[in-house]
Motif scaffolding. Structure first.
Motif, PDB file in Angstrom:
ATOM      1  N   GLU A 171       0.634  -1.122   0.017  1.00 17.22           N
ATOM      2  CA  GLU A 171      -0.016  -0.015   0.130  1.00 17.22           C
ATOM      3  C   GLU A 171       1.011   1.312   0.110  1.00 17.22           C
ATOM      4  OE1 GLU A 171      -4.031   1.410   2.276  1.00 17.22           O
ATOM      5  OE2 GLU A 171      -2.111   1.069   3.555  1.00 17.22           O
ATOM      6  N   ARG A 172       1.806   1.194   0.764  1.00 11.68           N
ATOM      7  CA  ARG A 172       2.716   2.466   0.855  1.00 11.68           C
ATOM      8  C   ARG A 172       3.275   2.649  -0.856  1.00 11.68           C
ATOM      9  NH1 ARG A 172       7.716   3.889   0.322  1.00 11.68           N
ATOM     10  NH2 ARG A 172       8.485   2.059  -0.068  1.00 11.68           N
ATOM     11  N   ARG A 173       3.815   1.641  -1.247  1.00 11.67           N
ATOM     12  CA  ARG A 173       4.287   2.033  -2.604  1.00 11.67           C
ATOM     13  C   ARG A 173       3.264   2.684  -3.590  1.00 11.67           C
ATOM     14  NH1 ARG A 173       8.361  -2.916  -4.405  1.00 11.67           N
ATOM     15  NH2 ARG A 173       9.151  -3.427  -2.408  1.00 11.67           N
ATOM     16  N   TYR A 180       3.302   5.893  -5.691  1.00  5.82           N
ATOM     17  CA  TYR A 180       3.377   5.356  -6.936  1.00  5.82           C
ATOM     18  C   TYR A 180       4.769   4.975  -7.238  1.00  5.82           C
ATOM     19  CZ  TYR A 180       0.837   5.171 -11.118  1.00  5.82           C
ATOM     20  OH  TYR A 180      -0.203   4.608 -12.139  1.00  5.82           O
ATOM     21  N   GLU A 181       5.220   3.902  -6.142  1.00  4.00           N
ATOM     22  CA  GLU A 181       6.555   3.520  -6.443  1.00  4.00           C
ATOM     23  C   GLU A 181       6.276   2.044  -7.168  1.00  4.00           C
ATOM     24  OE1 GLU A 181       8.596   3.005  -2.857  1.00  4.00           O
ATOM     25  OE2 GLU A 181       8.402   5.189  -2.424  1.00  4.00           O
ATOM     26  N   LYS A 182       7.268   1.805  -8.104  1.00  2.00           N
ATOM     27  CA  LYS A 182       7.168   0.433  -8.799  1.00  2.00           C
ATOM     28  C   LYS A 182       6.699  -0.723  -8.046  1.00  2.00           C
ATOM     29  CE  LYS A 182       9.378  -2.339 -12.549  1.00  2.00           C
ATOM     30  NZ  LYS A 182      10.513  -2.376 -13.294  1.00  2.00           N
ATOM     31  N   ILE A 183       6.023  -1.630  -8.397  1.00  2.00           N
ATOM     32  CA  ILE A 183       5.739  -2.804  -7.639  1.00  2.00           C
ATOM     33  C   ILE A 183       5.718  -4.155  -8.885  1.00  2.00           C
ATOM     34  CG2 ILE A 183       4.220  -4.383  -6.504  1.00  2.00           C
ATOM     35  CD1 ILE A 183       2.930  -1.971  -5.281  1.00  2.00           C
ATOM     36  N   GLY A 233       8.722 -11.814  -8.242  1.00  2.00           N
ATOM     37  CA  GLY A 233       9.921 -11.698  -7.675  1.00  2.00           C
ATOM     38  C   GLY A 233      10.060 -10.580  -6.658  1.00  2.00           C
ATOM     39  N   ASP A 234       8.867  -9.723  -6.099  1.00  6.37           N
ATOM     40  CA  ASP A 234       8.845  -8.774  -5.511  1.00  6.37           C
ATOM     41  C   ASP A 234       7.992  -8.945  -4.135  1.00  6.37           C
ATOM     42  OD1 ASP A 234       9.416  -6.338  -4.509  1.00  6.37           O
ATOM     43  OD2 ASP A 234       8.623  -5.261  -6.217  1.00  6.37           O
TER      44      ASP A 234
END
Length: 414
Positions: free
Chosen positions: A175-177, A181-184, A188-189
């Motif tokens: 949710e923080r990402r 708007y950080e990449k998810i 593999g993440d």
């Protein structure tokens, strides 16, 4: 159409594409007040592609009963109509049969503790308190890793408790990402971690439902289509039938609300604001089963979401096209903002909520009186200050764009 009816259409999608001809269907549907844009399918030469476009439109704008009636019209496709009606009847019987035994006993004391922990992490994101967020995040993961490495020294309850907190921490990171708007990565993440962790939790069904919803959001964020995202939401809705109304089921509907609003924004498709408002009310109802703190915080979020929906503002607060905001839309917005001003909602406003509130207020002042630029600009500047302070990039960009337009209009009329 409801979700069961849409799933039935999706199951028969290939047969419908092979068989249907839009030439025979559109006149009948038009007579039944299913209105299409002029020359709706003229730019698509391939018949299956025309059918595909028509089906995407009808699942949100036509009842299942009317669609079946269309298939039977002039005895065109009675065999398809029979198949669809039979499948719906079977689905209804199955649904009736499981109603009394399907709900999992979810609300335990541990769930309350994990829920409070998870909600604190959410508020850290919305307040840009990264230090506290990271402290909670690392502790939950380290506790789980320690117990998992020394499994034989701990009983089932201790292992599950650590897994519940670790899963909550991973979900908070997703949710923080999303908020910033950080990449998810889809593989593999963090999504893999939250999926693998769900098997160790005390109630895997709720994490599984949540995973489908989070994956759908990450998929669209990574460039996937909204239609693909919505299929994951449909799968999540099917699984959540095993759960009572709760935070996880509310989040599925929360993301669905965002997708429908985003589709309206991207494709300029028609939107039934009353229906979307009802979905927003359902979200609030699902969260109301949680603690007062969690329930009220999510209620504030969705009162604000409904407010900017009524004013034709998108998911990230950008103004959608040049559509007219009606007097009724304005009245609905004013009622929502009045509700938010109640002390138990107002006093816990996070940076993110304040940003949205003043962006909505700015838009409201302009649509109420499109000569009142000075007040609208003043409120937009306040919203922008919160966007910068919180570091919310997508919303900041939209607010800056909206305020620049207001200034240009103001200078041209000065």
């Amino acid at each position: 159409m409801n979700d069961i009816e849409r799933r039935i259409l999706r199951k028969h999608h290939t047969d419908l594409l092979k068989t249907l001809d839009t030439t025979f269907m559109i006149p009948f549907l038009f007579e039944r007040e299913i209105v299409f844009e002029e020359n709706y399918l003229d730019d698509i030469p391939c018949r299956p592609e025309r059918v595909k476009k028509l089906l995407l439109f009808l699942k949100d704008n036509c009842s299942f009963e009317l669609f079946v009636e269309c298939l039977r019209h002039d005895d065109s496709y009675p065999f398809l109509a029979d198949d669809l009606e039979k499948e719906l009847s079977q689905a209804d019987k199955l649904n009736d049969g499981i109603q009394q035994q399907r709900k999992i006993d979810l609300f335990t004391e541990r769930r309350k503790q994990v829920g409070e922990f998870r909600h604190k992490m959410k508020r850290c994101s919305h307040e840009k308190d990264f230090a506290t967020f990271q402290k909670h995040y690392e502790k939950a993961i380290n506790d789980w890793n320690h117990i998992n490495r020394n499994r034989t020294r701990y009983n089932d309850q201790q292992r599950q408790r650590a897994a519940d907190f670790c899963h909550a921490a991973y979900d908070a990171e997703i949710e923080r990402r999303r908020v910033f708007y950080e990449k998810i990565n889809l593989e593999g993440d963090i999504l893999d971690k939250v999926q693998l962790m769900s098997a160790h939790t005390s109630c895997p069904t709720a994490p599984d439902v949540l995973y489908l919803a989070r994956y759908s959001s990450a998929l669209v964020m990574a460039g996937g289509t909204l239609e693909d995202g919505l299929t994951y939401i449909e799968d999540a809705e099917h699984k959540m039938e095993l759960l009572p109304a709760c935070r996880e089921t509310g989040l599925v509907l929360y993301i669905k609300f965002n997708f429908l609003l985003l589709r309206h924004e991207r494709d300029r498709t028609s939107i039934d604001k009353n229906e979307l408002s009802k979905l927003g009310n359902s979200v609030i109802t699902h969260f109301s089963t949680e603690s007062d703190t969690v329930s009220n915080d999510f209620k504030r979020i969705f009162l604000l979401k409904k407010a900017h929906m009524w004013l034709d503002m998108g998911v990230f607060l950008n103004v959608i096209g040049e559509g007219q905001v009606t007097e009724s839309d304005i009245q609905e917005t004013e009622k929502l903002l009045k509700e938010i001003y109640r002390p138990f909602l107002w006093e816990r406003m996070e940076l993110r909520a304040k940003m949205v509130y003043y962006a909505v207020r700015s838009r409201l002042e302009y649509v109420k009186d499109n000569t009142n630029y000075s007040e609208a600009i003043k409120l937009a500047i306040k919203a922008l200050r919160y966007a910068k302070e919180g570091g919310f990039p997508k919303e900041q960009k939209a607010i800056e764009y909206n305020s620049d337009l207001l200034r240009k209009h103001h200078s041209s009329t000065a």
